[in-house]
Design a protein around this motif. Structure first.
Motif, PDB file in Angstrom:
ATOM      1  N   TYR A   1       0.818  -1.212   0.000  1.00 57.01           N
ATOM      2  CA  TYR A   1       0.000   0.000   0.000  1.00 57.01           C
ATOM      3  C   TYR A   1       0.854   1.264   0.000  1.00 57.01           C
ATOM      4  N   THR A   2       2.032   1.187   0.595  1.00 58.59           N
ATOM      5  CA  THR A   2       2.945   2.326   0.554  1.00 58.59           C
ATOM      6  C   THR A   2       3.363   2.614  -0.884  1.00 58.59           C
ATOM      7  N   LEU A   3       3.694   1.567  -1.632  1.00 58.83           N
ATOM      8  CA  LEU A   3       4.043   1.750  -3.041  1.00 58.83           C
ATOM      9  C   LEU A   3       2.855   2.283  -3.829  1.00 58.83           C
ATOM     10  N   TRP A   4       1.699   1.671  -3.659  1.00 60.49           N
ATOM     11  CA  TRP A   4       0.530   2.089  -4.434  1.00 60.49           C
ATOM     12  C   TRP A   4       0.119   3.529  -4.147  1.00 60.49           C
ATOM     13  N   ARG A   5       0.173   3.934  -2.872  1.00 58.16           N
ATOM     14  CA  ARG A   5      -0.170   5.314  -2.567  1.00 58.16           C
ATOM     15  C   ARG A   5       0.851   6.267  -3.186  1.00 58.16           C
TER      16      ARG A   5
ATOM     17  N   PRO B   1     -10.369 -12.992  -2.728  1.00 55.58           N
ATOM     18  CA  PRO B   1     -11.216 -11.800  -2.794  1.00 55.58           C
ATOM     19  C   PRO B   1     -10.373 -10.544  -2.967  1.00 55.58           C
ATOM     20  N   LEU B   2     -10.990  -9.494  -3.498  1.00 51.93           N
ATOM     21  CA  LEU B   2     -10.294  -8.222  -3.620  1.00 51.93           C
ATOM     22  C   LEU B   2     -10.380  -7.463  -2.303  1.00 51.93           C
ATOM     23  N   ARG B   3      -9.261  -6.910  -1.863  1.00 55.22           N
ATOM     24  CA  ARG B   3      -9.267  -6.007  -0.722  1.00 55.22           C
ATOM     25  C   ARG B   3      -9.809  -4.653  -1.178  1.00 55.22           C
ATOM     26  N   PRO B   4     -10.336  -3.849  -0.242  1.00 54.78           N
ATOM     27  CA  PRO B   4     -11.003  -2.594  -0.626  1.00 54.78           C
ATOM     28  C   PRO B   4     -10.213  -1.685  -1.565  1.00 54.78           C
ATOM     29  N   PRO B   5      -8.912  -1.404  -1.333  1.00 58.98           N
ATOM     30  CA  PRO B   5      -8.220  -0.514  -2.274  1.00 58.98           C
ATOM     31  C   PRO B   5      -8.093  -1.115  -3.666  1.00 58.98           C
ATOM     32  N   MET B   6      -8.028  -2.433  -3.736  1.00 63.48           N
ATOM     33  CA  MET B   6      -7.897  -3.098  -5.026  1.00 63.48           C
ATOM     34  C   MET B   6      -9.138  -2.887  -5.881  1.00 63.48           C
ATOM     35  N   ALA B   7     -10.303  -3.001  -5.265  1.00 58.35           N
ATOM     36  CA  ALA B   7     -11.545  -2.776  -6.000  1.00 58.35           C
ATOM     37  C   ALA B   7     -11.736  -1.294  -6.293  1.00 58.35           C
ATOM     38  N   SER B   8     -11.370  -0.452  -5.340  1.00 59.68           N
ATOM     39  CA  SER B   8     -11.618   0.972  -5.461  1.00 59.68           C
ATOM     40  C   SER B   8     -10.904   1.593  -6.652  1.00 59.68           C
ATOM     41  N   ILE B   9      -9.677   1.166  -6.934  1.00 58.87           N
ATOM     42  CA  ILE B   9      -8.933   1.786  -8.028  1.00 58.87           C
ATOM     43  C   ILE B   9      -9.588   1.513  -9.381  1.00 58.87           C
ATOM     44  N   PHE B  10     -10.229   0.353  -9.526  1.00 52.28           N
ATOM     45  CA  PHE B  10     -10.919   0.060 -10.783  1.00 52.28           C
ATOM     46  C   PHE B  10     -12.225   0.842 -10.873  1.00 52.28           C
TER      47      PHE B  10
ATOM     48  N   ARG C   1      -9.498  10.413  -3.941  1.00 50.88           N
ATOM     49  CA  ARG C   1      -9.521  10.484  -2.480  1.00 50.88           C
ATOM     50  C   ARG C   1     -10.010   9.205  -1.817  1.00 50.88           C
ATOM     51  N   GLN C   2     -10.981   8.504  -2.411  1.00 49.54           N
ATOM     52  CA  GLN C   2     -11.501   7.293  -1.794  1.00 49.54           C
ATOM     53  C   GLN C   2     -10.436   6.200  -1.757  1.00 49.54           C
ATOM     54  N   THR C   3      -9.773   5.988  -2.875  1.00 50.27           N
ATOM     55  CA  THR C   3      -8.725   4.971  -2.912  1.00 50.27           C
ATOM     56  C   THR C   3      -7.545   5.373  -2.037  1.00 50.27           C
ATOM     57  N   VAL C   4      -7.190   6.644  -2.050  1.00 56.45           N
ATOM     58  CA  VAL C   4      -6.099   7.134  -1.202  1.00 56.45           C
ATOM     59  C   VAL C   4      -6.417   6.861   0.265  1.00 56.45           C
ATOM     60  N   ARG C   5      -7.635   7.144   0.684  1.00 55.25           N
ATOM     61  CA  ARG C   5      -8.036   6.903   2.073  1.00 55.25           C
ATOM     62  C   ARG C   5      -7.921   5.434   2.429  1.00 55.25           C
TER      63      ARG C   5
ATOM     64  N   GLN D   1      -5.440   4.025   5.375  1.00 56.96           N
ATOM     65  CA  GLN D   1      -5.974   3.377   6.574  1.00 56.96           C
ATOM     66  C   GLN D   1      -5.812   1.869   6.528  1.00 56.96           C
ATOM     67  N   GLY D   2      -5.594   1.366   5.336  1.00 54.16           N
ATOM     68  CA  GLY D   2      -5.214  -0.011   5.086  1.00 54.16           C
ATOM     69  C   GLY D   2      -5.784  -1.062   5.993  1.00 54.16           C
ATOM     70  N   GLY D   3      -4.910  -1.655   6.798  1.00 51.67           N
ATOM     71  CA  GLY D   3      -5.268  -2.811   7.601  1.00 51.67           C
ATOM     72  C   GLY D   3      -6.449  -2.593   8.513  1.00 51.67           C
ATOM     73  N   ALA D   4      -6.521  -1.427   9.170  1.00 53.27           N
ATOM     74  CA  ALA D   4      -7.597  -1.191  10.123  1.00 53.27           C
ATOM     75  C   ALA D   4      -8.950  -1.205   9.436  1.00 53.27           C
ATOM     76  N   VAL D   5      -9.045  -0.528   8.297  1.00 49.93           N
ATOM     77  CA  VAL D   5     -10.301  -0.502   7.550  1.00 49.93           C
ATOM     78  C   VAL D   5     -10.674  -1.898   7.079  1.00 49.93           C
ATOM     79  N   GLU D   6      -9.682  -2.627   6.559  1.00 48.34           N
ATOM     80  CA  GLU D   6      -9.956  -3.956   6.032  1.00 48.34           C
ATOM     81  C   GLU D   6     -10.380  -4.932   7.125  1.00 48.34           C
ATOM     82  N   GLU D   7      -9.729  -4.873   8.285  1.00 46.63           N
ATOM     83  CA  GLU D   7     -10.105  -5.764   9.372  1.00 46.63           C
ATOM     84  C   GLU D   7     -11.524  -5.483   9.841  1.00 46.63           C
ATOM     85  N   GLU D   8     -11.863  -4.194   9.973  1.00 48.13           N
ATOM     86  CA  GLU D   8     -13.214  -3.826  10.380  1.00 48.13           C
ATOM     87  C   GLU D   8     -14.231  -4.270   9.341  1.00 48.13           C
ATOM     88  N   ASP D   9     -13.905  -4.022   8.060  1.00 49.72           N
ATOM     89  CA  ASP D   9     -14.804  -4.396   6.978  1.00 49.72           C
ATOM     90  C   ASP D   9     -14.974  -5.905   6.903  1.00 49.72           C
ATOM     91  N   ALA D  10     -13.866  -6.640   7.022  1.00 49.86           N
ATOM     92  CA  ALA D  10     -13.931  -8.098   6.961  1.00 49.86           C
ATOM     93  C   ALA D  10     -14.739  -8.652   8.120  1.00 49.86           C
TER      94      ALA D  10
END
Length: 275
Positions: free
Chosen positions: A97-101, A151-160, A227-231, A235-244
Motif C-alpha cells: 500500500y505504501t508503493l501504491w499510494r 477476494p479483492l481487498r477494498p483498495p484493489m476494487a476501489s482503483i478500478f 480520495r476514496q482509494t487514497v483513504r 488506513q489499510g489494515g484497520a479498515v480492512e479488518e473492520e470491513d472483513a
C-alpha cells in the motif's frame, strides 16, 4: 527517436537478484526499468526499491515525467508473491500500500509502459499510474482472482471503480477473469495508448506532460481526484479488518437465516408429499 538505452542515472537493488535502473532518454523524462526475476512479483523488496527510486527522482532530479516498465520482456508484473505477502508482517500497509499510494499521488505524471503480461496485482499497480501504454504485440491484462479464490481487498476494487470508464468493463475484468490484449484494453479504456518506448515518448510530448508538475500541485490534485482509494490505502489494515469482520458477521447471520428457510421448506415439502 530516443529510447531507454540512454545512460543510467542511478540504480536501486531489489534484494540480491534484481534492480530498478533509472535512465533519462530526454530532458525531464525518466524511465524506471525494474527487473526482479522471474516475473517481477510484488515482494517487500520490490516495493521498497520502487518507492526509493521514486523518492530519488522527486528529491534529486528536475521535475518531469516518470515512466515505469519492466526489464523482463514477457512480464510487466505477475502480481503478488502470495507466500511472501502472507508471511511478512505488515506487508499490506508497509510495503504494497505504501508503493501504491506513492504511485497514485506522485507529484509528477506517471506512465506505465506495459511491455508484457500484467496480472492481478501487476495490473493493479499499472492502474495506480496516471496513464498506461501497452505493447500491441504481446502480453495480457487480467485479474484472475476468481480463478484462484482470492477476494479483492477494498483498495484493489476501489482503483478500478475510480479509473475504469464503465462498470460493465469492471464486471468483465473481475467476474470473468477476461484476458485483455492491448487492442481490447484500449477499446475498453483500460489503457491510453499502444506501443513501446518510442511511442511512449511521443505520447508524453503530445500530451505536454513534462510541464505538468512545474506548478507544484500535481500530486495534491491527484490526492483529491482519487480520495476514496487514497483513504483506503492510508488506513489499510484497520479498515480492512473492520470491513472483513462486519462482512463475516453479516454472512453468518444470513447463513443462519437461510438454513432456517431451507429446513422450513423441507418440512413443508415432506408434509405435502404425504397428502
Amino acid at each position: 527517436m530516443a529510447t531507454t538505452d540512454s545512460k543510467a542515472l542511478f540504480s536501486v537493488p531489489i534484494g540480491s537478484a534484481g534492480s530498478v535502473v533509472c535512465s533519462q532518454p530526454l530532458p525531464k523524462v525518466y524511465f524506471l526499468v525494474f527487473t526482479s526475476p522471474p516475473d517481477n512479483r510484488l515482494t517487500p523488496e520490490f516495493c521498497k526499491a520502487m518507492v526509493t527510486a521514486l523518492d530519488i527522482v522527486e528529491y534529486m532530479l528536475p521535475k518531469g515525467v516518470v515512466v515505469t516498465t519492466s526489464g523482463i520482456p514477457k512480464f510487466y508484473s505477475n502480481g503478488l508473491d502470495l507466500e511472501s505477502a502472507i508471511n511478512t508482517p505488515g506487508f499490506w500497509k508497509d510495503s504494497l500500500y505504501t508503493l501504491w499510494r506513492r504511485l497514485l499521488t506522485y507529484p509528477m505524471p506517471l506512465v506505465a509502459l506495459i511491455n508484457g503480461h500484467a496480472f492481478a496485482g501487476g495490473l493493479m499497480t499499472a492502474m495506480m499510474h496516471d496513464y498506461r501504454i501497452m505493447n500491441p504485440h504481446k502480453g495480457y491484462l487480467c485479474l484472475n482472482e476468481v480463478e484462484f479464490g482470492a477476494p479483492l481487498r477494498p483498495p484493489m476494487a476501489s482503483i478500478f471503480r475510480d479509473k475504469l470508464p464503465r462498470p460493465d468493463t469492471f464486471r468483465t475484468i473481475l467476474l470473468e477473469a477476461k484476458r485483455f490484449n492491448a487492442l481490447e484494453a484500449l477499446k475498453e479504456g483500460v489503457i491510453d495508448g499502444l506501443g513501446g518506448p518510442e511511442e511512449t515518448i511521443k505520447f508524453i510530448a503530445e500530451m505536454g506532460l513534462t510541464a505538468k508538475a512545474e506548478s507544484g500541485v500535481y500530486g495534491k490534485l491527484k490526492e483529491e481526484m482519487w480520495r476514496q482509494t487514497v483513504r483506503l490505502l492510508e488506513q489499510g489494515g484497520a479498515v480492512e479488518e473492520e470491513d472483513a469482520s462486519s462482512r463475516i458477521n453479516a454472512a453468518a447471520l444470513y447463513d443462519e437465516a437461510a438454513l432456517k428457510r431451507v429446513k422450513e421448506w423441507q418440512s413443508h415439502s415432506r408434509s405435502l408429499s404425504k397428502l
